[in-house]
Design an enzyme around this catalytic site. Sequence first.
Site, PDB file in Angstrom:
ATOM      1  N   GLU A  21       0.731  -1.168   0.018  1.00  0.00           N
ATOM      2  CA  GLU A  21      -0.041   0.115   0.075  1.00  0.00           C
ATOM      3  C   GLU A  21       0.866   1.284  -0.170  1.00  0.00           C
ATOM      4  OE1 GLU A  21      -2.458  -0.634   3.431  1.00  0.00           O
ATOM      5  OE2 GLU A  21      -4.044  -1.690   2.022  1.00  0.00           O
ATOM      6  N   GLU A  65      -6.678  -7.750  -1.190  1.00  0.00           N
ATOM      7  CA  GLU A  65      -7.198  -7.973   0.199  1.00  0.00           C
ATOM      8  C   GLU A  65      -8.716  -7.609   0.205  1.00  0.00           C
ATOM      9  OE1 GLU A  65      -5.305  -5.532   3.065  1.00  0.00           O
ATOM     10  OE2 GLU A  65      -3.248  -6.015   2.682  1.00  0.00           O
TER      11      GLU A  65
END
Length: 656
Positions: free
Chosen positions: A204, A284
Amino acid sequence: MGYSVFTILLVTFVSVSSQHTVGERTLPTLYEHYVAGGITSGLVANGRQFLLNGKEIRLMTGSIHYFRVHPDYWRDRLRKLRAGGFNGVTTCISWNLHQPELNSFDFGDGSNDFSPFLNLTKFFKIAQEEDLLVVVRPGPFINAEWEDGGLPSWLYRDSKVKVRSSNPEYISYVTTYYNALLPILKKMQFTEGGPVIAFQIENEFGSVARGQKVKDTKYLEIIRDQMESHGLTALKFTSDSVLSSKDAGSVPGAMMTANLGSQVEASLAMLKELQPEKPLWVMEYWTGWWDHWFDKHHTKPVASYLTYLKQILEFPANFNLYMFHGGTSFGFMNSATMKRTFPTYKSDVSSYDYDAPLSEAGDYTEKYNATVELIANYLTVKTKLPAMPAESVKMAYPSSKISESLSLSELVLLVDEADHVNSTNVKPMELLEVNNQSGQSYGFVLYRKTNVIIPENAVVKINGQINDLAVLMVNGVRKTEVFKDAKQQMSFGYFDANSTAQLALDSASVGGARTLDILVENWGRRANTKGIVSGSVLLNNDTIKNWQIYALQFKGKWLRSLSGWQAVGKMTEPTLFRAVLDIEAPHDTFINMSAWGKGSVFVNGFNAGRYFPAAGPAQTLYVPAPLLNKGRNEILVFELYSAASEITFSKVPILG
Ligand SMILES: *[C@@H]1O[C@H](CO)[C@@H](O)[C@H](O)[C@H]1NC(C)=O
Ligand SMILES: *[C@@H]1O[C@H](CO)[C@@H](O)[C@H](O)[C@H]1NC(C)=O
Ligand SMILES: *[C@@H]1O[C@H](CO)[C@@H](O)[C@H](O)[C@H]1NC(C)=O
Ligand SMILES: *[C@@H]1O[C@H](CO)[C@@H](O)[C@H](O)[C@H]1NC(C)=O
Ligand SMILES: *[C@@H]1O[C@H](CO)[C@@H](O)[C@H](O)[C@H]1NC(C)=O
Ligand SMILES: *[C@@H]1O[C@H](CO)[C@@H](O)[C@H](O)[C@H]1NC(C)=O
Ligand SMILES: *[C@@H]1O[C@H](CO)[C@@H](O)[C@H](O)[C@H]1NC(C)=O
């Protein structure tokens, strides 16, 4: 959403039947299907479709972190994943465990408490034996609610380091680590006969890059290039919350994937727009969430969880469940969240149950059953699935009496000389000259000043930052109050204390030759150093100098060496308590700490985690059977405030 007995029976029937035959034909295993005829290529994006060795594949994987599951249970958890119809497991890799000191690596061959958890090769081999592919997220930063996102604390010793950037000092540490790690990963690639089909670059990073005036793309390029130069030829990807980060975390040569908990269609539409020619992949999909102390226990209702998963499947996209099985942040390995408003620091509980399809103890949940039933409709490539392994037996052992103790004052005398340093001023644990020039990473740090003269109405102030909370003693008697309310975190001894916060010492403290002890707990690292990290300690405005500093790390080897246990008396300061548990057979259990104050529990020297029942939500600690011995077991509790007279066990967790 409710489940009738009928649908549950149907799931069982489907998975049982699929392991035998369909018509006359025996189903192949996943590897038989994809490897038949030899391996010529790994995972490739072929337009909007993934191919593995030239055959179509839809990735339906689940996250399990090998470092959060006792290694004796790896196979069980992986088989439960495969039995559900999934075709792969995704794991992060924790740098802090694999390089615990600047000059020492541990891939299962170390003598650290976590060493048994660190044989990556073994984890990958078991995954392959269990007919699963593997997706690897080797960071170096992994977040994952893990101690500083997996960054080793000794990085803080080099003031030139800027983590998660192309900063040359940081990159030189990453390079050393990758030189040890990446050759292990190389050999595990699918194209080399192993299970690994893809590698993530950083984690991320878009959430960092989107706030940068000049995006540090070079950092991601360096990570990518190091992987390439070590022969990691498998598919590369980045993973981000695309709605907020868009493509800020992307790098040429790696495909983008999306992280999300809801807003499925908007996220996938965005990903498609950013990257029209690639398969859609949710890296995710959050099955639940983690918990902070002082918060409610988070759950994600099965109905909404399923609705979003169905949207992913129908879009259609590939997906990874984060988490499929959360497990436990054993030891001092929980992280924390930093916020702009009070409380600016929120520590995570040790349980990483995550409300995931498999519970912390590896049990099937309603979410597991519902997921299996849903994805069965999308398994276009039919392969042989194993039967669902049985759940472990859970035991509520009889309570164990606390029989002995060692107070902090007694423990200090047992600290190894190598974990004791003198210093003119207080300083963070990371900067102590301990652990072969790597500093102290975890646990508690004790700042001791002997021979202090304390006058009437004296006040103590700390004109700097405490991370994360301090307990102050005078001559072995605690003067700070019991921590039980979130509001206390604004006052003396806590991370949110301001410069006016002070502690008035009582008349019992007054006198000469006093010993002043300040014990600071590292409650889980999140981009910060620990201990009294800045400023000084003042007694009536005078800076106290010349401290003795003790690194109280609670390593298993040290705990097992302790001697001189005393009968339990009145507790006046933090104390290590001891109980002995004799059992016929080791079984999974939960230690119920609701009658205790705050601290950590050690089972046969292994740190099972932190408890803090007044803050909740978690009241129990999961103890997997492999931590227990048939016969005698030693349970130690390091308690800061108030002890109970026994350790009690439960068959069920209390997560709040
Ligand atoms: C790690 O696991 C592999 C595969 O099971 C094994 O060959 C190796 O000896 C193990 N290494 C250690 C240090 O235990
Ligand atoms: C899940 O399904 C299995 C049978 O397939 C059943 O034994 C179990 O009770 C179910 N668990 C839950 C929590 O619904
Ligand atoms: C630290 O100071 C104490 C008290 O002055 C002394 O006894 C001890 O030897 C010193 N330890 C080290 C490591 O210098
Ligand atoms: C300590 O670090 C040095 C390098 O600084 C290394 O040579 C040595 O092997 C390390 N010792 C231990 C016990 O790890
Ligand atoms: C500092 O903390 C004290 C006591 O906790 C509080 O009364 C005061 O308002 C705080 N001051 C500032 C500037 O935040
Ligand atoms: C400490 O300093 C403050 C301001 O500098 C002063 O108001 C206070 O009286 C001093 N306290 C003591 C005990 O000297
Ligand atoms: C946990 O312990 C408390 C007492 O401290 C007790 O009231 C509670 O029933 C226990 N819970 C379980 C599930 O054992």
